[in-house]
Design an enzyme around this catalytic site. Sequence first.
Site, short mmCIF file in Angstrom:
data_model
loop_
_atom_site.label_atom_id
_atom_site.label_comp_id
_atom_site.label_asym_id
_atom_site.label_seq_id
_atom_site.Cartn_x
_atom_site.Cartn_y
_atom_site.Cartn_z
CG HIS A 373 -43.03 -23.55 -1.57
ND1 HIS A 373 -43.61 -22.83 -2.59
CD2 HIS A 373 -42.94 -24.82 -2.02
CE1 HIS A 373 -43.87 -23.64 -3.61
NE2 HIS A 373 -43.46 -24.85 -3.29
CE LYS A 569 -50.02 -10.77 3.26
NZ LYS A 569 -49.16 -11.13 2.16
NE ARG A 570 -49.37 -19.67 5.43
CZ ARG A 570 -48.11 -19.81 5.81
NH1 ARG A 570 -47.81 -20.38 6.98
NH2 ARG A 570 -47.10 -19.41 5.05
CE LYS A 575 -47.67 -15.51 5.63
NZ LYS A 575 -47.35 -15.45 4.19
CB THR A 677 -49.27 -16.19 -4.93
OG1 THR A 677 -49.86 -16.76 -3.76
CG2 THR A 677 -48.09 -17.02 -5.38
CE LYS A 681 -53.49 -15.85 -5.86
NZ LYS A 681 -53.45 -16.65 -4.63
C1 26V Z 1 -45.46 -24.73 7.49
C2 26V Z 1 -46.32 -25.10 8.48
C3 26V Z 1 -45.89 -25.00 9.86
C4 26V Z 1 -47.02 -25.13 10.85
C5 26V Z 1 -47.99 -26.19 10.48
C6 26V Z 1 -48.60 -25.92 9.19
C7 26V Z 1 -47.58 -25.58 8.17
C8 26V Z 1 -47.90 -25.70 6.86
C9 26V Z 1 -47.03 -25.37 5.86
C10 26V Z 1 -45.83 -24.86 6.18
C11 26V Z 1 -44.91 -24.45 5.10
C12 26V Z 1 -45.46 -23.23 4.48
C13 26V Z 1 -44.83 -22.98 3.19
C14 26V Z 1 -45.61 -21.97 2.40
O1 26V Z 1 -46.82 -22.01 2.32
N1 26V Z 1 -44.90 -21.07 1.78
C15 26V Z 1 -45.47 -20.07 0.95
O2 26V Z 1 -45.37 -20.54 -0.39
C16 26V Z 1 -45.92 -19.62 -1.31
C17 26V Z 1 -45.85 -20.28 -2.67
O3 26V Z 1 -44.54 -20.46 -3.07
C18 26V Z 1 -45.16 -18.31 -1.26
O4 26V Z 1 -45.76 -17.41 -2.14
C19 26V Z 1 -45.18 -17.74 0.15
O5 26V Z 1 -44.36 -16.60 0.22
C20 26V Z 1 -44.70 -18.78 1.13
O6 26V Z 1 -44.89 -18.33 2.47
#
Ligand code: 26V
Length: 832
Positions: A373, A569-570, A575, A677, A681
Amino acid sequence: MTTAPIDLSAAFTEALRRELALAGAPATSASAAGADVQASVDPAAARRALMRAAAQACREPLGLRWAETQAADAARGADAEVRRVHYLSMEFLMGRALGNALAALKLDDTLRVAFDAQGQALPDVLERENDAALGNGGLGRLAACFLDSFAELGLPSFGYGLRYQYGMFAQGIQDGRQVEVPDDWMALGNPWETARPELRYAVGFGGHVEVGADGARRWVPAERLIAQAYDFIVPAHHSQRVSTLRQWHARAEAPIDFAAFCRGDHHGAAAHRVAADAINWVLYPDDSTESGRVLRLKQEAFLVSASLQDLIARHLREGRALADLGRDNAIHLNDTHPALAPAELMRLLLDEHGLGWDAAWAITRQAVSYTNHTLMPEALETWPVRLFEQLLPRHLEVVYEINHRFLEEVKARFPGDDALLRRVSLIDEGGEHGLGERRVRMAALSIVASHRVNGVAALHSELMVQTIFADYARIFPDRFHNVTNGVTPRRWLQQANPGLSSLLDERIGAGWRQDLGELSRLRPLAGDVALGERLRAVKRENKQRLAARIQRDLGLTVNVDSLFDVQIKRIHEYKRQLLNVLHVIARYQAIVANPRADWVPRTVVIAGKAASAYVAAKSVIQLAHDVGCVINSDPRVGDKLKLAFLPNYGVSLAEVIIPAADLSEQISTAGTEASGTGNMKFALNGALTIGTWDGANIEMAQAFGEDNMFSFGLKTDEVEALKRQGYDARAAVAGNARLRAVVEAIARGDFSQGDAGRYRALVDKLLGDDVYLLTADFDDYLRAQERVDALFRDPRAWAERVVLNIAGMGMFSSDRTIAEYVDRVWSAKSLG
Ligand code: 26V
């Protein structure tokens, strides 16, 4: 199989009687006499009682559907076309459940009447439910949309996750700064979950590996926790099927250390319970400390082990042969967080079920698949070998063996390429000179153990095999492919936007709820002036709802006839929320310089959380807040421009914001956003997109016509070329009067509230590396914003574009996404 309305009045009345008594109403008032009830219970408590009573009334029909679904799935034949899917994810960002359950059970009208009789409106009651915010962002919300589609498509399935006590932190804003507070979302209980005390599995940590006389290896853990299941049921909307989210809760094996307790050491008697509890405290414990990292790895191992033990137990209980485990079951890794699954499955099959390596590996490879992802290198998980040795010694042996066999295969196919071996090994040996710590590469493990690996939008899947996974793509050319993300139209259109939903029903029928492709029937209506006017009226109502929310939360009055320009968004540098703020400042300066010009009034809305340790992202939040303070109170600006940073972004807030947006900001540096996503929406809800050529923006533009999106900025190859040749942000700013004025205003402290150095680091970063090329895309972004203004002045032309956008969004349903996963990843066919 379609659903007939269920008569729930008795169950609801009974549950309401109980809930009102608990809320403090006198016993006699629990009849249908609403006025009495209201008089004796405070309104918020009355609404909460109604919410809980409604949830309880839903439990029985949901439970029945669950039992029927399980029976049907257990009876499915040995026809491997219908494998049961097990979706392993550390995140499920579910949001609220009541509105969805009522819609799925076709109870919304009944309950609306029942609530009215109690003097309460349905939306106010729904608002009393806390969000289940058990996720961080897109990956977690996607998992929640997938559960909805699993049910809708009737796919035999389980989502597996952890039952977090606090989940994602709640975001407060104090003096413009983000503060994180625990979100005690289950403080008053969770009316939706069903504890399954009979489903308990032991999960080990630490200890050592023994070798038996027969050479068999056996892990003797030093610590054992009990995983207990809690089920959350997700109903289909057009059948009686459901999907299940099974979440694990850790308990200590022994309730208390009785000897210690008798000695009077009450603290020591329960210390192991605190350690067990910690597994379920939060999502993503801060991993800047060793104990934080240990906890995180334990969470991952705990989720994986409990889920796989549950899967195997079910498979055997259904009378199936162990040898058919891979044929009958798919195990999906939602990113690498559950990447221990193949190692744990191997361990269970080898050590607990006595299979040989080849048989166990064949099953594992058949079952496992993995979705990536993100391309952000810092998000690619690796774990120190040392931590594995300490917590998961047997898993480390299995990883070594998988690696050994894999590297032998690579050696045979690419003889003499030692550099390749080093690059693709499951173990990072500690850098070129072996000076760093040896680490296990979780993505490598996921790829080697999977029969399929996919990215989440066409561009992302392409870049994935060209960049981070290029070596693996050379070794396993058939393994990699793409499945573009989607969102559930039930939550994101039907429930979030009732006004637009009924307008669509009227114009193209109600079929879009089940087949979003039906939206294409709008295309011939694009020029229909009456439809355009109705769309505007719906949008205006949604904007009023958001304006009321902004007024309530920020005390800020906004003009509902202004253009609502939204980025939610985050908060992350890639971003580029900062690029958005730079545009706001530029516009502010232009308005002040020329207040009498005919400005298109704008309300810019930003929301999102920053990771607690992410200093740069937090600084952007503060800047957005500070810029808002200056602009919103400047009498020269009036309602020509407002900036609102809404705190505590989450699923429910998104459901209010998205239907009210005119413009959707999807402005990541090309090549950085895997898919997005939120972009889908917004478009589904009739917002136009200003966006870069990135992630799923590209496929959206292709679906509804590139002219119907405001696209701008460098494309991926241009980004790469610019970086190769060496980009000088300082020179770019110096040579651009508009941008220079913006950056100087920030540097000068115009928005620093008297705290001169507040944005020094932010400006230095922008003028220094500008890794995400904000300054390079600035001009083109502003030109795109001018095109937005021009179109907004012409409401008919704007509405026509809106219709064309919605009409093209049919393929972005998560139902389509899941159908593709079934076809290419989870069905027997995909095994080749
Ligand atoms: C990374 C980290 C790093 C810091 C600590 C918390 C944390 C949590 C998760 C992640 C990985 C993030 C991956 C993610 O959310 N990717 C998103 O996935 C979506 C669904 O596929 C996609 O639409 C987004 O573009 C993508 O950023």
